[in-house]
Design a protein around this motif. Structure first.
Motif, PDB file in Angstrom:
ATOM      1  N   ALA A 100      -5.550   0.457   5.218  1.00  0.00           N
ATOM      2  CA  ALA A 100      -4.391   1.275   5.574  1.00  0.00           C
ATOM      3  C   ALA A 100      -4.202   1.307   7.094  1.00  0.00           C
ATOM      4  O   ALA A 100      -3.083   1.191   7.593  1.00  0.00           O
ATOM      5  CB  ALA A 100      -4.568   2.696   5.031  1.00  0.00           C
ATOM      6  N   LEU A 157       0.858  -1.180   0.000  1.00  0.00           N
ATOM      7  CA  LEU A 157       0.000   0.000   0.000  1.00  0.00           C
ATOM      8  C   LEU A 157       0.898   1.235   0.000  1.00  0.00           C
ATOM      9  O   LEU A 157       1.800   1.348   0.825  1.00  0.00           O
ATOM     10  CB  LEU A 157      -0.900  -0.027   1.244  1.00  0.00           C
ATOM     11  CG  LEU A 157      -1.913   1.099   1.399  1.00  0.00           C
ATOM     12  CD1 LEU A 157      -3.174   0.578   2.076  1.00  0.00           C
ATOM     13  CD2 LEU A 157      -1.340   2.259   2.196  1.00  0.00           C
ATOM     14  N   PRO A 209       0.840   5.171   0.409  1.00  0.00           N
ATOM     15  CA  PRO A 209       0.016   6.321   0.801  1.00  0.00           C
ATOM     16  C   PRO A 209       0.214   7.544  -0.095  1.00  0.00           C
ATOM     17  O   PRO A 209      -0.646   8.414  -0.138  1.00  0.00           O
ATOM     18  CB  PRO A 209       0.470   6.638   2.226  1.00  0.00           C
ATOM     19  CG  PRO A 209       1.484   5.647   2.597  1.00  0.00           C
ATOM     20  CD  PRO A 209       1.826   4.795   1.416  1.00  0.00           C
TER      21      PRO A 209
END
Ligand code: CA
Length: 221
Positions: free
Chosen positions: A161, A136, A138
């Motif tokens: 997240a 992931l 950001p």
């Protein structure tokens, strides 16, 4: 821990610009246009970062900030200061701000500074979060599984997240809810289960573990 952001700004156009950019980047955003409302939200909610304009009607930003720090509220605060006003920066940082951006600003700079503050606050040196083949990022709000992009809704993204940021730890449902919804959102705790079920469908059944009676956990596979 970079999911829910409070924006405190009295100029409507700037507040809207910030809120839109932050939402696009995957954050849940609450907006306050004056000091009193900001103070209410700050004491009612749980935030991962705050963007605070210092020049506000009613209670000014510096007074708010000092009050929050005195009350033990520790989230990272990025202050917006008037251009060239070095004393605002000094007072702001002395008052407990973590960083500042001068107006007029580039939205990209605000976003980058917020990412950096949250990274520092959560002790994460790397910008990407990884659990096995799941990555992931950001910076782009992008999730890939074994190199393939996985499309997630903004709520699914925030659930994932938050769990990945706290990988290996059991996260309670109410904690999760605090971090994935803005204040004015209709919060239904059952929807968390729905988001988790969809994430498991998209990412594999063992990505998120249910710990009965306690909550959810990622990253133990
Ligand atoms: Ca202002």
């Amino acid at each position: 821990m970079y999911l829910r952001v409070l924006v405190v700004e009295d100029e409507a156009s700037i507040a809207k610009q910030l809120a839109n950019a932050l939402r696009e980047a995957g954050y849940a955003v609450d907006v306050a246009g004056d000091g009193r409302h900001a103070d209410e939200l700050a004491h009612a909610g749980v935030f991962d970062a705050v963007v605070l304009d210092l020049g506000l009607p009613g209670v000014d930003g510096l007074t708010l900030l000092r009050g929050w720090r005195a009350a033990g509220l520790r989230w990272p605060v990025l202050i917006l200061t008037a251009r060239g006003s070095w004393h605002e920066k000094v007072q702001g940082i002395d008052g407990g701000a973590d960083d500042y951006v001068s107006k007029p600003f580039r939205i990209e700079e605000v976003l980058a500074r917020i990412r950096a503050l949250i990274r520092r606050a959560s002790g994460t040196a790397h910008t990407e979060l990884r659990c096995g083949e799941l990555v992931l990022d950001p910076r782009t709000a992008r999730v890939t599984l074994a190199g393939e992009i996985v499309r997630l809704t903004s709520h699914e993204y925030r659930v994932l997240a938050y769990l990945m940021h706290h990988r290996g730890r059991v996260v309670g449902r109410s904690e999760l809810i605090e971090h994935i919804y803005a204040q004015d959102f209709d919060r239904d705790s059952n929807t968390v289960e729905v988001f988790v079920a969809r994430l498991r469908r998209k990412l594999g059944p063992r990505t998120i573990e249910t710990v009965r009676g306690l909550g959810y956990r990622a990253g133990t596979e």
